[in-house]
Design an enzyme around this catalytic site. Structure first.
Site, mmCIF file in Angstrom:
data_model
loop_
_atom_site.group_PDB
_atom_site.id
_atom_site.type_symbol
_atom_site.label_atom_id
_atom_site.label_comp_id
_atom_site.label_asym_id
_atom_site.label_seq_id
_atom_site.Cartn_x
_atom_site.Cartn_y
_atom_site.Cartn_z
ATOM 1 N N LYS A 189 0.845 -1.184 0.000
ATOM 2 C CA LYS A 189 0.000 0.000 0.000
ATOM 3 C C LYS A 189 0.887 1.243 0.000
ATOM 4 O O LYS A 189 2.026 1.212 0.484
ATOM 5 C CB LYS A 189 -0.897 0.029 1.236
ATOM 6 C CG LYS A 189 -2.160 0.851 1.064
ATOM 7 C CD LYS A 189 -3.195 0.128 0.233
ATOM 8 C CE LYS A 189 -4.518 0.870 0.188
ATOM 9 N NZ LYS A 189 -5.561 0.128 -0.513
ATOM 10 N N GLY A 221 -21.250 6.460 3.827
ATOM 11 C CA GLY A 221 -20.242 6.840 2.846
ATOM 12 C C GLY A 221 -20.746 6.612 1.432
ATOM 13 O O GLY A 221 -21.078 5.484 1.055
ATOM 14 N N GLY A 260 -19.182 7.517 -1.649
ATOM 15 C CA GLY A 260 -18.213 7.676 -2.717
ATOM 16 C C GLY A 260 -18.625 6.809 -3.892
ATOM 17 O O GLY A 260 -19.770 6.346 -3.985
ATOM 18 N N VAL A 316 -17.931 3.705 -4.697
ATOM 19 C CA VAL A 316 -18.377 2.356 -4.343
ATOM 20 C C VAL A 316 -19.718 2.409 -3.623
ATOM 21 O O VAL A 316 -20.638 1.640 -3.916
ATOM 22 C CB VAL A 316 -17.325 1.638 -3.481
ATOM 23 C CG1 VAL A 316 -17.837 0.264 -3.060
ATOM 24 C CG2 VAL A 316 -16.013 1.483 -4.249
#
Length: 351
Positions: free
Chosen positions: A79, A179, A181, A183
């Protein structure tokens, strides 16, 4: 500071990348390359300090190792986090500098987009290194992984619903999506189409109102989303939202979402199991994005390969649930054990 960090888990490589000209301050963490080159996205975020950024990249890269193993991919876990300055002077220069830093790793790590980063940024990274995926152009280009991530989460959610309620039918079920966003929005579409009643929340109130209008959803404040009455909790924001305190107040019987590192700590999974709340491990259900990206890294043009891997997520969830029922119901512990076994088996084969 590094080796005694609570989230350091025998990471193979941790690189601190600095470029004064562009303002780049980034950390690249390679947790494991036992199954293949490390792969994981780049996150652009405003961190309080270096230690917070380090903790995030260590946890995320560790999660990518397990995610790739559980998705059946010949990839290890890595990452990148980029510490966003107050003002980005030149976004292209910043991501070009990141590309050069990744290229110096010589193929041990492949990256793609994550929170705060898009395909255009990855195109800039790709101008400096070949070890990047999630691109919009090219023979094997996989593009934005968000829709594929949402597909995988929804497939897993249906497997959880089947196990819990005996049917994949979501009619009459209330799903709270935290959330909105890329997705989260795709998941709202799938949930709505499946008959679920939606409750939504996002820091961007205008976005929440737009989604509510589109799907007839109820909007609540971000601080209230975990307190509403619901059947399914769908966390799609940042990690750490599942704490002992928050899950005790949570009415949901099924928890399945796209956010990484949803559990504040391993003990929370045990708390959920004791309370009879079914948690589907995040790094298993949200693997659709890395599956999409992997098709680009591995240069697989056959779309059926991605579809097969997505279908496999549901099978993996069912395997986890069956094993968890044999013990104390802790699905996170079972998933971790399966992932470790897959990784160690590969290591023995390679020896």
């Amino acid at each position: 500071m590094l080796f005694d960090h609570e989230s350091f888990d025998d990471h193979e490589t941790v690189v601190f990348a600095k470029d004064e000209a562009s303002g780049l301050s980034a950390i690249i963490a390679l947790h494991s390359t036992a199954l293949g080159p490390a792969a994981g996205g780049t996150r652009l975020w405003h961190y309080r300090d270096d230690r917070e950024a380090l903790g995030d990249v260590l946890r995320l890269s560790h999660g990518m190792t397990y995610k790739n193993a559980m998705a059946g991919l010949p990839l290890g876990g890595g990452k990148t986090v980029v510490m966003a300055p107050e003002t980005i002077r030149d976004r292209q220069a910043l991501f070009a500098a990141l590309g050069r830093a990744i290229d110096r790793l010589g193929g041990a790590y492949w990256t793609a987009e994550d929170v705060g980063v898009g395909p255009a940024d990855m195109a800039v990274v790709a101008s400096q290194t070949r070890y990047v995926a999630g691109l919009e152009a090219g023979r094997f280009a996989s593009g934005d992984p968000s829709p594929v991530t949402a597909r995988g989460v929804f497939t897993s959610l249906l497997a959880g619903a089947q196990h819990l309620w005996g049917a994949k039918d979501l009619n009459g079920r209330t799903a709270a999506v935290q959330g909105l966003g890329h997705v989260g929005q795709h998941l709202c579409h799938y949930l709505y189409a499946a008959g679920a009643k939606l409750i939504v929340s996002d820091l961007n109130s205008a976005r929440a109102q737009e989604i509510a209008k589109r799907y007839g959803a109820q909007v609540v404040a971000p601080t209230e989303i975990m307190q509403v009455e619901m059947d399914i909790f769908v966390p799609c924001a940042l990690g750490g939202v599942l704490t002992d305190e928050s899950v005790t107040a949570l009415s949901a019987k099924l928890i399945c979402g796209a956010a990484n590192n949803q559990l504040a700590g391993p003990a929370v999974a045990a708390t959920l199991a004791r309370q009879g709340k079914l948690y589907l491990p995040d790094y298993v259900v949200n693997a659709g994005g890395i599956i999409s990206v992997a098709s680009e890294i591995l240069q697989i043009a056959d779309h059926s390969w991605v579809e097969g891997k997505l279908d496999g997520l549901g099978s993996t969830i069912r395997e986890i649930l069956i094993e968890a029922e044999k013990g104390d119901g802790n699905t996170a512990a079972v998933a971790d054990a399966i992932a470790r076994q897959r990784i160690s088996s590969k290591q023995r084969l390679a020896a």
